[in-house]
Design an enzyme around this catalytic site. Structure first.
Site, PDB file in Angstrom:
ATOM      1  N   GLU A  23       0.934  -1.289   0.027  1.00 43.63           N
ATOM      2  CA  GLU A  23      -0.141   0.047   0.045  1.00 43.63           C
ATOM      3  C   GLU A  23       0.923   1.132  -0.068  1.00 43.63           C
ATOM      4  O   GLU A  23       0.536   2.188  -0.687  1.00 43.63           O
ATOM      5  CB  GLU A  23      -0.994   0.109   1.288  1.00 43.63           C
ATOM      6  CG  GLU A  23      -2.067  -1.144   1.177  1.00 43.63           C
ATOM      7  CD  GLU A  23      -2.926  -0.932  -0.276  1.00 43.63           C
ATOM      8  OE1 GLU A  23      -3.145   0.412  -0.421  1.00 43.63           O
ATOM      9  OE2 GLU A  23      -3.265  -1.989  -0.965  1.00 43.63           O
TER      10      GLU A  23
ATOM     11  N   CYS B 154     -13.240   0.947 -14.736  1.00 43.31           N
ATOM     12  CA  CYS B 154     -13.598   2.578 -14.924  1.00 43.31           C
ATOM     13  C   CYS B 154     -12.430   3.213 -14.896  1.00 43.31           C
ATOM     14  O   CYS B 154     -11.948   3.898 -14.076  1.00 43.31           O
ATOM     15  CB  CYS B 154     -14.210   2.601 -13.415  1.00 43.31           C
ATOM     16  SG  CYS B 154     -15.104   4.167 -13.444  1.00 43.31           S
TER      17      CYS B 154
ATOM     18  N   CYS C 211     -17.583   0.665 -19.819  1.00 47.69           N
ATOM     19  CA  CYS C 211     -18.878   0.465 -19.140  1.00 47.69           C
ATOM     20  C   CYS C 211     -19.598  -0.767 -19.417  1.00 47.69           C
ATOM     21  O   CYS C 211     -20.116  -1.258 -18.463  1.00 47.69           O
ATOM     22  CB  CYS C 211     -19.761   1.704 -19.547  1.00 47.69           C
ATOM     23  SG  CYS C 211     -19.055   3.145 -19.002  1.00 47.69           S
TER      24      CYS C 211
ATOM     25  N   CYS D 220     -18.680  -3.393 -16.930  1.00 50.91           N
ATOM     26  CA  CYS D 220     -18.600  -2.956 -15.575  1.00 50.91           C
ATOM     27  C   CYS D 220     -19.723  -3.549 -14.831  1.00 50.91           C
ATOM     28  O   CYS D 220     -21.058  -3.487 -15.274  1.00 50.91           O
ATOM     29  CB  CYS D 220     -18.793  -1.473 -15.668  1.00 50.91           C
ATOM     30  SG  CYS D 220     -18.961  -0.680 -13.674  1.00 50.91           S
TER      31      CYS D 220
ATOM     32  N   CYS E 181     -25.035   3.059 -12.256  1.00 54.69           N
ATOM     33  CA  CYS E 181     -24.055   4.241 -12.379  1.00 54.69           C
ATOM     34  C   CYS E 181     -24.816   5.254 -12.984  1.00 54.69           C
ATOM     35  O   CYS E 181     -25.392   5.486 -14.193  1.00 54.69           O
ATOM     36  CB  CYS E 181     -23.020   3.977 -13.495  1.00 54.69           C
ATOM     37  SG  CYS E 181     -21.849   5.359 -13.754  1.00 54.69           S
TER      38      CYS E 181
END
Length: 369
Positions: free
Chosen positions: A52, A207, A214, A217, A223
């Site tokens: 991270e 995305c 899309c 997705c 959305c």
């Protein structure tokens, strides 16, 4: 142009999509489409934390080889804490944003000294570590400890901005509060480990910033940006100021035995703890050659430097125009060996934590004669 008729504004307590449905769709998609990455499949807080920190402002492809090298050299937090900051900076060279490396080392020592080598398992405890902000702490808590905690990295910010058709600067204060509230509301109590990685993967692979896929997705039907035809316009772009250009001269100074002079930058500040060749700031209108000659004279050296190259390098906040000058001269008394300044063989320099622009100068060393 963004549509002139914005979607209905939700109240402060309303969430535009059903959190349970968002989580269900994301987790189902992640089960078949999630990425295979070196730090996946582990709940080891050390490995999750390491990944991270490296992923802050850096792409996955750039991070992978560094992550693997770090684990090979520092397999656990105790090994990292026992290392010197120079060792850490050297392994980090090329990854950029070097404050992360210094914070990484400081956090490892803090975990060992204050927590017995065990990472805190609370949001507050994790945020107490150097270099760990709210989003990074949330990622570690959810991925390593499987506890629900929201994250808001760049990928998640983009997903939420489109999912809820956020038509304002996503970095603004008001928008930031909305995004955090949405992120917290959507994070499920069950399987937060997988949910956190799923929403990051969705932003990274589907995305995408410029060409969102899309039709692939799992959140397409939910959305708002997609429904309004705004998926390619949101999130709204933030205006970034172009950084200034700074002119410097680097002196490739070789002594009579073939060693080169390098100095370490102060640990506090830009590129802290990194190494570089002696460097001279060039003010506007100044001849770099004159500036280098003056530097040598002030160092007690009577020699004529020769320009051997020029290179450019882009840092996060400025662009660097670096003029390279070579000179062969004995080391004067004021420039002897010390902890922060050394004379090293050319072969030794390749393994030194030189910062980006000065690392690029290494191929020019053979021109100094």
């Amino acid at each position: 142009m963004v549509a002139s008729s914005p979607p209905p504004q939700e109240s402060d307590n309303e969430i535009p999509s059903d959190p349970a449905e968002v989580a269900r769709r994301l987790l189902s998609w992640y089960g078949s489409e999630g990425r295979t990455l070196p730090w996946r499949g582990t709940r080891d807080p050390y490995r999750v934390w390491l990944a991270e920190i490296m992923l802050q402002q850096t792409t996955v492809d750039a991070v992978i080889p560094y992550y693997e090298r770090f684990l090979a050299r520092f397999p656990d937090v105790e090994a990292l804490a026992a290392a010197s900051v120079d060792e850490v900076l050297n392994l980090w060279t090329g990854l950029g944003y070097y404050a992360r490396a210094r914070n990484l080392h400081a956090a490892a020592r803090q975990v060992v000294a204050l927590h017995g080598g065990l990472f805190p398992d609370s949001l507050e405890g994790l945020r107490g570590l150097p270099g760990v902000g709210r989003s990074t702490a949330g990622a570690i808590l959810s991925i390593a400890f499987d506890r629900p905690a929201p994250i808001l990295d760049g990928n998640v910010r983009r997903v939420l901005s489109r999912l809820f058709a956020l038509q304002e600067n996503p970095r603004g204060t008001a928008a930031e509060k909305k995004l955090w509230r949405w992120a917290e509301a959507l994070t499920p109590a069950d399987h937060p480990h997988d949910y956190t990685q799923a929403i990051m993967d969705l932003g990274a692979t589907v995305c995408a910033p410029r060409q969102p896929q899309c039709s692939a997705c799992p959140l397409e039907k939910l959305c708002r940006a997609r429904a309004l035809g705004l998926e390619r316009q949101l999130p709204l772009p933030t205006v970034r100021k172009k950084g200034p250009e700074i002119v410097q001269a680097a002196l490739l100074w070789r002594d009579c035995s073939g060693r080169f002079r390098v100095c370490r930058r102060p640990y506090q500040g830009l590129l802290g703890g990194m190494w570089e060749f002696p460097t001279v700031e060039i003010v506007e209108g100044e001849d770099p050659a004159h500036a280098v000659c003056r530097f040598l004279q002030q160092s007690g050296v009577d020699a004529e430097p020769e320009e051997v190259g020029r290179l450019r390098h882009v840092y996060s906040h400025f662009r660097l125009d670096l003029r390279l000058f070579g000179v062969v001269a004995p080391a004067a008394g004021s420039v002897a060996q010390s902890d922060d300044c050394r004379w090293l063989e050319a072969e030794e320099l390749s393994g030194l934590a030189l910062h980006g622009a000065h690392k690029k100068a290494l191929p020019y060393l053979h021109q100094v004669a």
